[in-house]
Design a protein around this motif. Structure first.
Motif, PDB file in Angstrom:
ATOM      1  N   LYS A   2      28.276 -47.522  -1.451  1.00 53.81           N
ATOM      2  CA  LYS A   2      27.260 -48.202  -0.641  1.00 53.81           C
ATOM      3  C   LYS A   2      27.377 -47.721   0.788  1.00 53.81           C
ATOM      4  CE  LYS A   2      27.920 -52.376  -3.339  1.00 53.81           C
ATOM      5  NZ  LYS A   2      28.642 -53.649  -3.304  1.00 53.81           N
ATOM      6  N   LEU A   4      26.280 -48.596   4.858  1.00 59.68           N
ATOM      7  CA  LEU A   4      25.756 -49.624   5.769  1.00 59.68           C
ATOM      8  C   LEU A   4      25.907 -49.124   7.201  1.00 59.68           C
ATOM      9  CD1 LEU A   4      25.017 -52.655   6.513  1.00 59.68           C
ATOM     10  CD2 LEU A   4      27.466 -53.054   6.578  1.00 59.68           C
ATOM     11  N   GLU A  51      27.567 -59.268   3.224  1.00 59.59           N
ATOM     12  CA  GLU A  51      26.250 -59.522   3.809  1.00 59.59           C
ATOM     13  C   GLU A  51      26.104 -60.981   4.227  1.00 59.59           C
ATOM     14  OE1 GLU A  51      21.577 -58.628   2.716  1.00 59.59           O
ATOM     15  OE2 GLU A  51      23.160 -58.145   1.289  1.00 59.59           O
ATOM     16  N   ASP A 356      31.225 -47.688   1.415  1.00 60.25           N
ATOM     17  CA  ASP A 356      32.059 -48.488   0.517  1.00 60.25           C
ATOM     18  C   ASP A 356      32.118 -47.804  -0.843  1.00 60.25           C
ATOM     19  OD1 ASP A 356      33.573 -50.522  -0.371  1.00 60.25           O
ATOM     20  OD2 ASP A 356      31.940 -51.970  -0.633  1.00 60.25           O
TER      21      ASP A 356
END
Length: 1016
Positions: A2, A4, A51, A356
């Protein structure tokens, strides 16, 4: 995976040059440009990871904001323990931050209340030394040191335990140094600079280990930073900004030989940062499939000026993932989370990104134990070292220290091999079976039990002393002195030169080497002209007294084989007669193990020299030692021999004694000497018609005495004739001569009329005759010292050269009273210290300055029985300490070491007893003024303190040896002790201290002071 990009992590649009995640993974720090200063911000990690936390307004995102740096911050790094944060910037400073107690929200001056600090971090130290911008900082493993590098071309190593102390400054780069990384093993630190080089420095002496330039030769242009990284297993170092075929690469450098055969290729522009994942991984096992053994591998992230990041596994030839155009500008720093699955990247465009990964992508991280076992396999030590004492064993701070560590390893290796090599030569044989075999058979029978906690316990087994006249060195792993070796000749010479020792003790030089080879096979005994003596049934040498010839056979001291101690039973038995000198020494060929001077039994008992003259030897014709032992058990018989010595070719007469021949009448009248009751009375020599005596071997000096040679004016004259290197002189005396003694410098004779005459080596009378208060019992000479022990047990020692008295009519009442003990041996050392041994195993010396009797040896000493200092013995001379102390204590040293091996004394008690014993030895050597023995025991004592970690005693010892560095009128410190310079002794003690890394600070401190003094 992931990805971000938390927009809330920013420096208000200004560049972020560095990012680092806290070891606990709960927060991270960024460093970069602020409004008009450098800026360090600590952020909460939770909103990045989850989140829901990011959306929850109650969870703060920024924890603390610090703008103390005066200019842009180039690097922020958490210490490994998480307590400190170090930051370096363009203001040439390194600041170290620590969290303070929370006092309440505070705000940065001039900012809105939204920016309230949740945590308080304050600057605890500012490190000033660099003269240019600080580009990178790095904490060493275990946070011992903090390194910083700068555009001033230097790397400074700070002592992180004592900020702001500087350990060293590494100079050698010729360009701006822009990156640092520590080897996880703690052995090296690597730096990379704009001078197209990567240098690896050793932490043990801070010298350059290697300089790598080849991969960087083609590099053009510069990057803002060159953040290189070391793999967690320590095997690979990966650089930034290298080139291969004109393409940018991250160069992989192997620890083994610093080879540069591999690199990470693919970025379009220069690599600015490389960061290894702190974890080591192994392949992820698919559910249900049987685990296959797989090689562990590492994971590495690479960032470049081309704004992309690549992640590599060392098990794959291609990158695991490449993310292009992640930022608008060059990547500046990368940091991994501690679990190895997350990565934060920052850029000059002022933003950060979080990647991640899952375990499916990277693999299963090894746990700490597995990681440590890998380190153990590669480096022989685990890196999980956290305690102070252990830590100091990891890293060597001083080049001298390193040298001693390496010497120690070499010595250990040599010892191991030399013991193996020597083993066969040492085996003594008893009834056809070697001691080694006997020992092995005994050990097979040992009983082993296990305690509740699983520890092994072996029931102590008494290995009875084998009748070889001494111990097998096999029992002690000691290194024997072999005949003819320089060590043995050195020992024997030292003794033979001192007739006092010799005379007094009947000490044949050969007799003295405390570590002689034990029962050497007879064929090895043929040294000099000594014939081999067959081992008797009990394995003790048999003495053949039948074939005495008319020539004294002297072999040079160097040729004699050192002898070992007599069987303990032998020595213990002859307790009684003071006069008994079981002088087996007489004939003991080189095989004789009479060394037991310690027990003295053997030595010429106190009458020694006097008796030397008439030599009381308990030697019966063809009497073998074993038989003698038997005799002694019932009673101690002392036979005086009269007449001229018979000389036997089989007898080495390495002594300074006359070997008067035993006439049949003498043999028939056993004299028994019993201890006096109230009145002290010592035996006196009986007058003989004639006797001869050897004073020394080198130079060769003999004395011959003939009593009543002629009549003159009604008086019977006696003649003393001395032969020295072929030159003769004689002197006439008006009374019968009872005993004589001599040294290289003087000859002394005592007459029946209680007169003592002293002559020079050439026959000149040095003093008018001295009238003694009672008849002479024992007479000794050593150098210019003359010692007289009279029949009424008074002791005197004179220095003939200075014409002064050292000991004046001192009574032996103090040491003899209240017991039925008798004097069994006397000795005068080369320094003029008189030593008296008693039949109860105790030996005393008289200290003329204190006017006291001091106990220097005791056979029944319990400290000795339990003292265990085998591992402190210098390797080359297992027990070689000659001189008066060794002579008096003799083989009890070995006995103690055997006892210690069999005893089950708890360690702390044994440690205390060994310490007390070694301090006794040191003090005894000092009071005997025996400088070589003092040095010998000092080094053993220092080695013991180092092994046991007794820092206070060690420091006191060093302090005394070093003395005051600056002279002052009030100082009572003496620069020498027993003629040895104390600072020279300290130079010998320091290498011993250098073998234990726990004491490296102590070592360095005294090493430096010695250097200062030397340069003054």
């Amino acid at each position: 995976m992931k990805l971000l990009k938390p927009s809330w992590v920013n420096h208000n649009g200004k560049p972020i040059f560095s990012v680092d995640i806290h070891p606990e993974g709960t927060k991270f720090a960024t460093g970069g440009q602020g409004e008009d200063s450098g800026k360090v911000v600590i952020w909460n990690m939770a909103p990045v990871l989850r989140e829901e936390d990011e959306k929850n307004e109650n969870i703060p995102k920024m924890l603390c904001h610090m703008d103390n740096h005066l200019a842009c911050v180039n690097c922020v790094r958490w210490s490994n323990n998480g307590l400190y944060l170090a930051s370096g910037g363009d203001d040439k400073l390194v600041m170290v931050w620590k969290r303070a107690a929370y006092i309440g929200p505070s705000t940065v001056f001039g900012s809105s209340s939204k920016l309230a600090n949740v945590e308080q971090w304050r600057c605890v130290t500012i490190l000033r030394n660099h003269t240019g911008d600080v580009m990178d900082v790095a904490w060493s493993p275990h946070d011992v040191w903090l390194a910083s590098c700068s555009v001033d071309n230097t790397i400074v190593i700070w002592n992180a335990r004592k900020f702001p102390e500087i350990v060293t400054s590494l100079k050698g780069h010729t360009g701006l140094v822009k990156g640092l990384t520590w080897d996880p093993v703690g052995k090296y630190i690597a730096s990379q600079a704009d001078d197209h080089s990567l240098k690896v420095w050793r932490t043990m002496d801070w010298q350059l280990e290697t300089n790598i330039t080849k991969p960087f030769n083609e590099c053009g242009g510069t990057t803002h930073v060159l953040r290189l990284s070391w793999s967690p297993d320590g095997q690979y170092l990966v650089s930034a900004h290298a080139m291969n075929n004109s393409g940018p690469t991250a160069q992989i450098i192997e620890r083994d030989g610093w080879k540069t055969n591999m690199d990470f290729v693919g970025h379009r522009k220069a690599v600015t940062v490389v960061k290894f994942n702190p974890k080591i991984f192994k392949k992820k096992q698919k559910n249900g499939s049987s685990p296959k053994p797989s090689c562990p591998y590492c994971c590495c992230a690479v960032g470049s000026k081309d704004r992309s990041v690549s992640v590599w596994l060392t098990s794959l030839k291609r990158p695991l993932v490449v993310i292009h155009d992640l930022f608008d500008k060059s990547i500046m720093d990368i940091t991994w989370t501690l679990n190895g699955l997350g990565i934060l990247v920052c850029s000059m465009d002022g933003t950060v990104a979080f990647l991640d990964f899952s375990q499916d992508e990277l693999g299963d991280p090894l746990n700490e134990d597995e990681k440590n076992s890998i380190h153990q396999n590669i480096y022989g030590k685990s890196l999980a070292i956290t305690t102070e004492p252990q830590l100091s064993t990891t890293i060597i701070e001083n080049p001298e220290m390193l040298k001693y560590q390496q010497e120690k390893e070499l010595a250990e290796h040599r010892n191991a091999t030399s013991h193996e090599a020597l083993a066969p030569k040492l085996t003594s044989v008893v009834n056809g079976e070697s001691l080694e075999d006997i020992r092995k058979n005994l050990l097979k029978k040992q009983v082993e039990t296990r305690t509740a906690d699983g520890r092994r316990r072996i029931t102590p087994l008494c290995i009875a002393q084998l009748d070889t006249g001494d111990f097998s060195p096999a029992l002690f792993n000691s290194v024997p002195i072999l005949p003819g070796s320089s060590m043995s000749s050195q020992l024997t010479n030292q003794l033979s030169s001192d007739s006092s020792t010799a005379n007094s003790l009947g000490l044949r030089p050969s007799q003295d080497a405390p570590t002689a080879p034990p029962g050497k096979p007879p064929d090895e005994a043929k040294e000099g002209s000594v014939n081999a003596i067959a081992l008797g049934g009990s394995a003790t040498p048999a003495m053949n007294s039948t074939a005495m010839k008319t020539n004294l056979l002297l072999t040079s001291a160097a040729k004699m084989e050192p002898m070992k101690a007599l069987d303990s039973r032998f020595t213990e038995r002859s307790k009684a007669t003071p006069g008994v000198t079981i002088s087996s020494a007489v004939g003991l060929g080189s095989l004789d193990r009479v060394k037991d001077t310690s027990t003295l039994k053997d030595p010429k008992s106190k009458d020694e020299t006097s008796s030397d003259s008439e030599d009381k030897m308990a030697v019966v014709k063809t009497l073998s030692f074993n038989k003698r032992k038997a005799d002694m058990e019932g009673e101690v018989v002392e036979k005086r021999k009269k007449g001229r010595p018979r000389k036997d070719s089989k007898m080495v007469v390495p002594v300074t004694q006359a070997f008067p021949q035993a006439t049949p009448s003498a043999e028939k009248e056993p004299l028994r000497v019993t201890a006096p009751a109230a009145l002290l009375k010592l035996p006196t020599p009986t007058p003989q018609k004639s006797f001869s005596l050897q004073i020394s071997v080198e130079p060769s000096v003999y004395i011959e005495v003939e009593n009543e040679v002629s009549m003159a004016a009604g008086a019977r004259l006696s003649q003393l004739r001395c032969t020295r290197d072929g030159r003769e002189w004689d002197a006439l005396l008006p009374s019968r001569i009872l005993t004589a003694a001599g040294s290289g410098d003087v000859i002394a004779v005592a007459c029946e009329d209680r007169m003592l005459s002293v002559f020079s080596a050439c026959g000149r009378r040095l003093l008018p005759a001295i009238l003694l208060p009672a008849p002479m019992s024992t007479l000794h000479c050593s150098g210019f010292f003359v010692m007289a022990l009279t029949a009424c047990a008074t002791l005197s020692v004179w220095d003939v050269q200075k014409q002064c008295v050292l000991v004046k009519n001192e009574s032996l009442q103090t040491i003899l009273s209240g017991t039925d003990t008798t004097v069994s041996q006397t000795l005068l050392t080369q320094q003029g210290v008189p030593v008296i041994s008693l039949s109860n195993g105790k030996s005393y010396c008289f200290n003329s300055s204190l006017e006291t009797w001091n106990l220097i040896a005791d056979k029944q000493d319990s400290l000795l029985q339990c003292a265990d200092f085998r591992n402190c013995l210098p390797s080359q001379d297992a027990m070689v300490s000659t001189g008066p102390l060794a002579v008096m204590q003799g083989r009890t040293l070995n006995a103690g070491r055997l006892a210690s091996r069999l005893s089950s004394t708890p360690h702390h008690l044994q440690q205390g007893m060994t310490l007390a014993y070694l301090e006794n030895q040191l003090a005894s050597a000092f009071i005997l003024k025996s400088s070589q023995e003092y040095r010998h025991w000092l080094l053993i004592y220092a080695r013991f303190l180092v092994n046991e970690g007794s820092e206070h005693r060690l420091r006191e010892l060093c302090k005394d040896l070093l003395g005051p560095v600056h002279k002052s009128a009030g100082s009572i410190w003496e620069a020498t002790i027993l003629g040895l310079r104390k600072r020279d002794l300290l130079r010998e003690v320091l290498p011993v201290i250098g073998q234990n890394l726990r004491f490296q600070r102590l070592f360095t401190e005294y090493q430096d002071q010695l250097e200062l003094l030397r340069n003054k």
